[in-house]
Motif scaffolding. Sequence first.
Motif, short mmCIF file in Angstrom:
data_model
loop_
_atom_site.label_atom_id
_atom_site.label_comp_id
_atom_site.label_asym_id
_atom_site.label_seq_id
_atom_site.Cartn_x
_atom_site.Cartn_y
_atom_site.Cartn_z
N SER B 177 0.83 -1.20 0.00
CA SER B 177 0.00 0.00 0.00
C SER B 177 0.87 1.26 0.00
O SER B 177 0.62 2.21 -0.75
CB SER B 177 -0.90 -0.05 1.24
OG SER B 177 -1.96 0.83 1.13
N LEU B 178 1.89 1.25 0.85
CA LEU B 178 2.79 2.40 0.89
C LEU B 178 3.49 2.57 -0.45
O LEU B 178 3.61 3.68 -0.98
CB LEU B 178 3.84 2.21 1.99
CG LEU B 178 3.35 2.39 3.44
CD1 LEU B 178 4.48 2.06 4.42
CD2 LEU B 178 2.87 3.82 3.67
N MET B 179 3.95 1.46 -0.99
CA MET B 179 4.66 1.51 -2.27
C MET B 179 3.74 2.10 -3.34
O MET B 179 4.13 3.03 -4.06
CB MET B 179 5.08 0.08 -2.65
CG MET B 179 5.84 -0.05 -3.93
SD MET B 179 7.49 0.72 -3.86
CE MET B 179 8.44 -0.55 -3.01
N GLY B 180 2.53 1.59 -3.39
CA GLY B 180 1.59 2.07 -4.40
C GLY B 180 1.32 3.56 -4.25
O GLY B 180 1.34 4.31 -5.23
N ARG B 181 1.09 3.98 -3.04
CA ARG B 181 0.76 5.38 -2.83
C ARG B 181 1.95 6.29 -3.07
O ARG B 181 1.83 7.35 -3.67
CB ARG B 181 0.25 5.60 -1.41
CG ARG B 181 -0.93 4.72 -1.08
CD ARG B 181 -1.62 5.25 0.13
NE ARG B 181 -2.65 6.16 -0.26
CZ ARG B 181 -3.89 6.18 0.25
NH1 ARG B 181 -4.21 5.32 1.18
NH2 ARG B 181 -4.77 7.03 -0.17
N PHE B 182 3.10 5.86 -2.54
CA PHE B 182 4.30 6.70 -2.71
C PHE B 182 4.66 6.83 -4.18
O PHE B 182 5.19 7.85 -4.62
CB PHE B 182 5.48 6.11 -1.94
CG PHE B 182 5.41 6.31 -0.45
CD1 PHE B 182 4.34 6.98 0.13
CD2 PHE B 182 6.42 5.84 0.38
CE1 PHE B 182 4.27 7.18 1.50
CE2 PHE B 182 6.36 6.04 1.75
CZ PHE B 182 5.28 6.70 2.32
N LEU B 183 4.41 5.76 -4.95
CA LEU B 183 4.78 5.79 -6.36
C LEU B 183 3.75 6.52 -7.20
O LEU B 183 4.06 6.95 -8.32
CB LEU B 183 4.90 4.36 -6.91
CG LEU B 183 6.16 3.58 -6.55
CD1 LEU B 183 6.11 2.21 -7.22
CD2 LEU B 183 7.40 4.35 -7.01
N SER B 184 2.55 6.66 -6.67
CA SER B 184 1.47 7.16 -7.51
C SER B 184 1.83 8.43 -8.24
O SER B 184 1.50 8.62 -9.39
CB SER B 184 0.22 7.40 -6.66
OG SER B 184 -0.31 6.16 -6.28
N GLY B 185 2.54 9.33 -7.56
CA GLY B 185 2.87 10.58 -8.20
C GLY B 185 3.87 10.44 -9.33
O GLY B 185 3.48 10.46 -10.51
#
Lengths: 346, 346
Positions: B177-185
């Motif tokens: 989840s963190l990876m996905g969110r942090f990468l989203s940008g």
Amino acid sequence: MKPTVHDIAKIAGVSLATVDRVLNGRPGVRSVTRGKVEEAIASLGYVRDLAAANLAKSRTYSFVFILPANDNSFMIGLHEEVRGAVARSSFERTGIRIVDVPPFDPGALVAALETVLADKPAGVAFVAIDAPEVRAAAERLRQAGIPMVTLVSDLPDSSRDHYAGIDNIAAGRTAGSLMGRFLSGPFLAERGATVAVLAGSMLVRDHRERLEGFSTVIGEAYPNVRILPVLEGRDDPALSETMIADALRRNADIAGIYSLGAGNRGLIRALQNAHGLRRPLVIAHELTASTRAALSDGIIDAVLNQDAGHEVRSAIRVLKAKADGLPVLAAQERIRIDIFLKDNLP
Amino acid sequence: MKPTVHDIAKIAGVSLATVDRVLNGRPGVRSVTRGKVEEAIASLGYVRDLAAANLAKSRTYSFVFILPANDNSFMIGLHEEVRGAVARSSFERTGIRIVDVPPFDPGALVAALETVLADKPAGVAFVAIDAPEVRAAAERLRQAGIPMVTLVSDLPDSSRDHYAGIDNIAAGRTAGSLMGRFLSGPFLAERGATVAVLAGSMLVRDHRERLEGFSTVIGEAYPNVRILPVLEGRDDPALSETMIADALRRNADIAGIYSLGAGNRGLIRALQNAHGLRRPLVIAHELTASTRAALSDGIIDAVLNQDAGHEVRSAIRVLKAKADGLPVLAAQERIRIDIFLKDNLP
DNA sequence: CAAATTTTGATTTACGTACCTCAGATTTTC
DNA sequence: GAAAATCTGAGGTACGTAAATCAAAATTTG
């Protein structure tokens, strides 16, 4: 075999009574003799068996918890944890009394501390209010030799022995960092983002500290993020709901909300009713039934939490240790800032 | 006043000896008499004073910790925590013995468990390896009535009494989840992102579970993220360094790395030497000296951690409770998944 | 130097439970 | 109905420390 008082008496060549006098600081021992006994104690590496001592004294540690009679979920949960400790207290040789005081009222807290001082308990835990008169009352307790632990909200530069709560500046920083990173994608790169902050009251130290940490990180690392003037919802669901609803209406571009106080039910309601808008990113404090539900529904994105149960148990352990003059295990008593996403809900 | 055995004897109209026989399950009491005594116990709400009982028995709880002789920082830290507990053991009426076994070796673990079985300790804690023969050995311990706690790595569907460790699936999900969110940008919106996973070994249950959680979340919520085939670095810094360096060289577009095992020193070295590339987003496990430094230097973005000290203390508390037939406080024994950003480092 | 004071020793009881022995009572067995 | 087995009571000791009493010894004071 562990050495006992008998061994000390034998080695020091004195009687058991003298050993007892030295060990318990009773008068009637010449300093020469005291020296011999202390030498024997040191050479044997004697440590008093606390269980046996407490049994002999038929001692129970009497502690007082002074708690604000707040009606938000976190404080209610804190109360419950203390009551749980009361329920266990017969097993743990503790006698815990709960004193309720009106919230945000330094005078009431001081009065409660004075009353407590009168019946000389073995320790006191209280949710501090950062005011000079409270600090003065704490000093009087210290003078009386009563160990003190602040709970949830600290009283820095005072005579409390320990603080059982989180580092609120770090909590604010963490929120800021998560906010900045989570926002980086959808908004920041293009045109910057606007963030609203909902607090209980800027008069309370923990709220001030959280805001400070949050603003610092945003300012340093995410200059494209603009923080709107703080909304003070007084930890009140209804007021918070109005304020958030208003803010969302006036600022259609709010990309994130940091709720650093209590009263999150109102915030959640406002978010649920804000149809048609792009859902802002929300970071809140304290895992309660409502924030938990909102987190798993995707209304809240992250919750920072302090474990009230851990705080209460830690306060009791520390008070016990202080009452016995024992050291505390710092690592065990550090209260963590729990970060919950929907993926690691307990 | 708390009721004592004397009160029971008085109420039940029997002698102290009979009460003692009932309380300690000794033979020589007619069931009628036993009934009367039990009734008195219930009506008084008597609970045996454990401190006094242990004093009378001059009992020490003898526990054995079976630990893998791994040389990564986490395991070394775990060892240290157990040694700390050994140091405190004289105060806590515990006698803790440490048994080292070669890592990743089910046979050695089984042998150690058998040896332990022979001297019948009051409880055993061990880092489990998920293998049938280990499960069988655990079952033999249970038959012998020895309480068992698995530490760090669990042995599900076995006869262990408790698991003192984190939920590794949730940990993996959180990382995802963190990876996905942090990468989203920076990456996702435009063209998707590639993520590398570094594990110790897919034979170890906790690593498998972390990967499972991670993949699930990425698959469900971040379909634009592509996960490369898992790199197995055997928790070895040198091997891990090579593998990561290679991967970075071959895949210039790696946007994120999830390191779910140990051996992070190698990972960090590889990252430091990867000049000229866009720094990937890195999420790792276990807060050690090196991951800590990397976190505050911005080489690692988030660290998921399990508190070895908490795990060890929890294991001891649980073993004690099981040895005494007492209930455990579930909330106190839940091991959290700590999430550290550079902003909330302790 | 005697009296008063302080220091020390020896001994005892207590805390609440465990565990042992021995004698007396009750029940079961033959 | 006697012998054997089982049950129960009374009492003690122990665990390691606290705390009290009383007497004896040592020291200080006048």
